[in-house]
Design a protein around this motif. Structure first.
Motif, PDB file in Angstrom:
ATOM      1  N   ALA A  32       0.915  -1.105  -0.185  1.00  0.00           N
ATOM      2  CA  ALA A  32       0.081   0.025   0.150  1.00  0.00           C
ATOM      3  C   ALA A  32       0.745   1.203  -0.042  1.00  0.00           C
ATOM      4  O   ALA A  32       0.346   2.468  -0.436  1.00  0.00           O
ATOM      5  CB  ALA A  32      -0.915   0.001   1.303  1.00  0.00           C
ATOM      6  N   GLN A  33       2.172   1.086   0.490  1.00  0.00           N
ATOM      7  CA  GLN A  33       2.921   2.352   0.457  1.00  0.00           C
ATOM      8  C   GLN A  33       3.894   2.232  -0.623  1.00  0.00           C
ATOM      9  O   GLN A  33       4.933   3.212  -1.006  1.00  0.00           O
ATOM     10  CB  GLN A  33       3.722   2.116   1.698  1.00  0.00           C
ATOM     11  CG  GLN A  33       2.918   2.422   2.963  1.00  0.00           C
ATOM     12  CD  GLN A  33       3.475   1.804   4.321  1.00  0.00           C
ATOM     13  OE1 GLN A  33       4.267   1.172   4.358  1.00  0.00           O
ATOM     14  NE2 GLN A  33       2.916   2.169   5.180  1.00  0.00           N
ATOM     15  N   GLY A  34       3.707   1.508  -1.700  1.00  0.00           N
ATOM     16  CA  GLY A  34       4.600   1.370  -2.742  1.00  0.00           C
ATOM     17  C   GLY A  34       4.153   2.466  -3.644  1.00  0.00           C
ATOM     18  O   GLY A  34       3.683   3.425  -3.491  1.00  0.00           O
ATOM     19  N   ASN A  35       4.937   2.445  -4.823  1.00  0.00           N
ATOM     20  CA  ASN A  35       5.166   3.464  -5.891  1.00  0.00           C
ATOM     21  C   ASN A  35       4.290   3.163  -7.111  1.00  0.00           C
ATOM     22  O   ASN A  35       4.902   3.272  -8.421  1.00  0.00           O
ATOM     23  CB  ASN A  35       6.699   3.827  -6.316  1.00  0.00           C
ATOM     24  CG  ASN A  35       7.168   2.701  -6.822  1.00  0.00           C
ATOM     25  OD1 ASN A  35       6.814   1.391  -6.657  1.00  0.00           O
ATOM     26  ND2 ASN A  35       8.368   2.826  -7.173  1.00  0.00           N
ATOM     27  N   ILE A  36       3.111   2.678  -6.852  1.00  0.00           N
ATOM     28  CA  ILE A  36       2.194   2.522  -7.849  1.00  0.00           C
ATOM     29  C   ILE A  36       1.899   3.286  -8.947  1.00  0.00           C
ATOM     30  O   ILE A  36       2.086   3.037 -10.114  1.00  0.00           O
ATOM     31  CB  ILE A  36       0.957   1.742  -7.300  1.00  0.00           C
ATOM     32  CG1 ILE A  36       0.219   0.864  -8.387  1.00  0.00           C
ATOM     33  CG2 ILE A  36       0.096   2.982  -6.770  1.00  0.00           C
ATOM     34  CD1 ILE A  36       0.835  -0.339  -8.886  1.00  0.00           C
ATOM     35  N   LEU A  37       1.742   4.629  -8.381  1.00  0.00           N
ATOM     36  CA  LEU A  37       1.400   5.480  -9.377  1.00  0.00           C
ATOM     37  C   LEU A  37       2.766   5.876 -10.337  1.00  0.00           C
ATOM     38  O   LEU A  37       2.519   6.232 -11.702  1.00  0.00           O
ATOM     39  CB  LEU A  37       1.007   6.770  -8.797  1.00  0.00           C
ATOM     40  CG  LEU A  37      -0.493   6.756  -8.119  1.00  0.00           C
ATOM     41  CD1 LEU A  37      -1.025   8.196  -7.644  1.00  0.00           C
ATOM     42  CD2 LEU A  37      -1.343   6.386  -9.302  1.00  0.00           C
ATOM     43  N   GLU A  38       3.866   6.053  -9.986  1.00  0.00           N
ATOM     44  CA  GLU A  38       4.986   6.093 -10.435  1.00  0.00           C
ATOM     45  C   GLU A  38       5.189   5.010 -11.565  1.00  0.00           C
ATOM     46  O   GLU A  38       5.627   5.316 -12.674  1.00  0.00           O
ATOM     47  CB  GLU A  38       6.324   6.272  -9.425  1.00  0.00           C
ATOM     48  CG  GLU A  38       6.228   7.548  -8.864  1.00  0.00           C
ATOM     49  CD  GLU A  38       5.559   7.127  -7.449  1.00  0.00           C
ATOM     50  OE1 GLU A  38       4.785   6.311  -7.274  1.00  0.00           O
ATOM     51  OE2 GLU A  38       5.739   8.191  -6.462  1.00  0.00           O
ATOM     52  N   ALA A  39       4.844   3.770 -11.299  1.00  0.00           N
ATOM     53  CA  ALA A  39       5.129   2.603 -12.292  1.00  0.00           C
ATOM     54  C   ALA A  39       4.058   2.874 -13.440  1.00  0.00           C
ATOM     55  O   ALA A  39       4.356   2.851 -14.583  1.00  0.00           O
ATOM     56  CB  ALA A  39       4.721   1.489 -11.562  1.00  0.00           C
ATOM     57  N   ILE A  40       2.823   3.343 -12.954  1.00  0.00           N
ATOM     58  CA  ILE A  40       1.804   3.707 -14.105  1.00  0.00           C
ATOM     59  C   ILE A  40       2.456   4.723 -14.998  1.00  0.00           C
ATOM     60  O   ILE A  40       2.187   4.745 -16.178  1.00  0.00           O
ATOM     61  CB  ILE A  40       0.588   3.936 -13.578  1.00  0.00           C
ATOM     62  CG1 ILE A  40       0.183   2.737 -12.965  1.00  0.00           C
ATOM     63  CG2 ILE A  40      -0.351   4.287 -14.484  1.00  0.00           C
ATOM     64  CD1 ILE A  40      -1.221   2.698 -12.263  1.00  0.00           C
ATOM     65  N   ASN A  41       3.145   6.042 -14.524  1.00  0.00           N
ATOM     66  CA  ASN A  41       3.217   7.000 -15.184  1.00  0.00           C
ATOM     67  C   ASN A  41       4.427   6.364 -16.095  1.00  0.00           C
ATOM     68  O   ASN A  41       4.549   7.247 -17.145  1.00  0.00           O
ATOM     69  CB  ASN A  41       3.685   8.148 -14.303  1.00  0.00           C
ATOM     70  CG  ASN A  41       2.363   8.890 -13.995  1.00  0.00           C
ATOM     71  OD1 ASN A  41       1.661   9.385 -14.746  1.00  0.00           O
ATOM     72  ND2 ASN A  41       2.127   9.045 -12.425  1.00  0.00           N
ATOM     73  N   VAL A  42       5.353   5.683 -15.712  1.00  0.00           N
ATOM     74  CA  VAL A  42       6.537   5.366 -16.627  1.00  0.00           C
ATOM     75  C   VAL A  42       5.897   4.864 -17.794  1.00  0.00           C
ATOM     76  O   VAL A  42       6.345   5.029 -18.902  1.00  0.00           O
ATOM     77  CB  VAL A  42       7.503   4.466 -15.938  1.00  0.00           C
ATOM     78  CG1 VAL A  42       8.612   3.873 -16.546  1.00  0.00           C
ATOM     79  CG2 VAL A  42       8.206   5.271 -14.722  1.00  0.00           C
ATOM     80  N   THR A  43       4.954   3.968 -17.597  1.00  0.00           N
ATOM     81  CA  THR A  43       4.161   3.174 -18.722  1.00  0.00           C
ATOM     82  C   THR A  43       3.566   4.012 -19.541  1.00  0.00           C
ATOM     83  O   THR A  43       3.668   4.047 -20.933  1.00  0.00           O
ATOM     84  CB  THR A  43       3.322   1.988 -18.179  1.00  0.00           C
ATOM     85  OG1 THR A  43       4.038   1.238 -17.411  1.00  0.00           O
ATOM     86  CG2 THR A  43       2.652   1.453 -19.177  1.00  0.00           C
ATOM     87  N   LEU A  44       2.903   5.086 -19.101  1.00  0.00           N
ATOM     88  CA  LEU A  44       2.205   6.013 -19.848  1.00  0.00           C
ATOM     89  C   LEU A  44       3.264   6.810 -20.554  1.00  0.00           C
ATOM     90  O   LEU A  44       3.010   7.430 -21.710  1.00  0.00           O
ATOM     91  CB  LEU A  44       1.337   7.134 -19.067  1.00  0.00           C
ATOM     92  CG  LEU A  44       0.154   6.423 -18.302  1.00  0.00           C
ATOM     93  CD1 LEU A  44      -0.395   7.295 -17.228  1.00  0.00           C
ATOM     94  CD2 LEU A  44      -0.733   5.989 -19.373  1.00  0.00           C
TER      95      LEU A  44
END
Length: 88
Positions: A32-44
């Motif tokens: 829950a404290q991971g960098n999920i949005l950063e990972a999605i933005n790299v893909t975007l």
């Protein structure tokens, strides 16, 4: 399949030799404290120019997220708004 993935996540610290111990104050953060949005933005970043020089690799794009968590993440509100805008 889900059981096997969870088992692999739990076995990973032992496989790589992490000295994970709560007594010493060292332990991995929760999903829950991971960098999920950063990972999605790299893909975007890869998909942002989908309308220019379109090839068959970038048509009908989907982003699949696999996480060890429950699917509830603690995220920055500003980054969440940016990611939502980029995905629209």
């Amino acid at each position: 399949l889900v059981f096997q993935v969870k088992k692999s996540f739990m076995q990973y610290p032992k496989d790589v030799g992490w000295n994970v111990s709560i007594e010493k104050g060292r332990f991995p953060s929760a999903a829950a404290q991971g960098n999920i949005l950063e990972a999605i933005n790299v893909t975007l970043n890869l998909l942002q120019l989908h309308y220019m020089d379109r090839d068959l690799y970038r048509t009908g794009n989907s982003i699949v997220v696999i996480s060890a968590g429950s699917g509830v993440f603690e995220v920055n509100g500003e980054l969440s708004a940016i990611t939502k805008q980029r995905m629209m």
